[in-house]
Scaffold this active site. Sequence first.
Site, short mmCIF file in Angstrom:
data_model
loop_
_atom_site.label_atom_id
_atom_site.label_comp_id
_atom_site.label_asym_id
_atom_site.label_seq_id
_atom_site.Cartn_x
_atom_site.Cartn_y
_atom_site.Cartn_z
NE ARG A 73 -3.95 2.10 0.35
CZ ARG A 73 -5.21 1.87 0.67
NH1 ARG A 73 -5.61 0.63 0.89
NH2 ARG A 73 -6.07 2.86 0.76
NE ARG A 99 -8.87 2.02 -3.54
CZ ARG A 99 -8.94 0.70 -3.42
NH1 ARG A 99 -8.70 0.13 -2.24
NH2 ARG A 99 -9.24 -0.05 -4.46
CB ILE A 100 -7.49 5.88 3.74
CG1 ILE A 100 -8.91 5.63 4.25
CG2 ILE A 100 -6.69 6.65 4.79
CD1 ILE A 100 -8.98 4.75 5.48
CG ASN A 115 -12.82 13.94 1.79
OD1 ASN A 115 -13.04 13.56 0.64
ND2 ASN A 115 -13.35 13.33 2.84
CG HIS A 117 -18.15 13.04 5.37
ND1 HIS A 117 -17.85 11.73 5.07
CD2 HIS A 117 -18.98 13.00 6.46
CE1 HIS A 117 -18.47 10.94 5.93
NE2 HIS A 117 -19.16 11.68 6.78
CG ASP A 149 -6.70 14.55 10.10
OD1 ASP A 149 -7.35 13.59 9.61
OD2 ASP A 149 -7.01 15.11 11.17
CG ASP A 153 -14.67 11.16 6.72
OD1 ASP A 153 -14.14 11.61 5.69
OD2 ASP A 153 -15.41 10.16 6.72
#
Length: 208
Positions: A73, A99-100, A115, A117, A149, A153
């Site tokens: 990863r 994806r994180i 991001n 949400h 970060d 979220d």
Amino acid sequence: MEQSHVDQRTRFVVLASGTGTLLQSLLDATADPGFPAQIVAVGADVPDAKALDRAQKSGVPTFVRMVSEYPLRTDWDSALTDAIDEWNPDWVFCAGFMRILGPSTLARFAGRIINTHPALLPAFPGAHAVRDALAYGVRVTGCTVHLVDEGVDTGPIIAQAPVHVDASDDEAGLHERIKMAERSLVVGTMAAIASRGCVIDGRRAYIP
């Protein structure tokens, strides 16, 4: 001799994984040369993301970095970091990117990744925010634009918009109304950040 025009607007790379409805709102807005931001590239983690088609139809370059193509990863994260960096962005906007992001991307673009949400964070983080809000019985939910970060979220909140929950709402209907609010919120936030930047003060993030 005629000089070529160089677009001096604030540069965004947008990451997306799905149909790209949020991306389309940004593409439509940035098509106006008077809009203060430009999308210089769109990246995805899957090659069949419809968001890529939307970008290509708008003449925006695209790239794909699939997790399955890399043994670790962290290797994928490094490859994604380099792919984004090739476009020299001022900001990275995750618009439905599922994806994180890893430590390489977070470090390279620290404080410059946004991001969106579909809930009023810190309530209902994660992948099932609309379902969770309905199950909890809230009367008001909404959408949030926040900085990214290391958590899920959990980054500082930049902007939010409320959406009232009706007694007749199901998940699909509520989510569609949240998306409508979200599209307006992301376009306004992109314009404001491109024009005025974003100040980070601990847990607080605001556009001056």
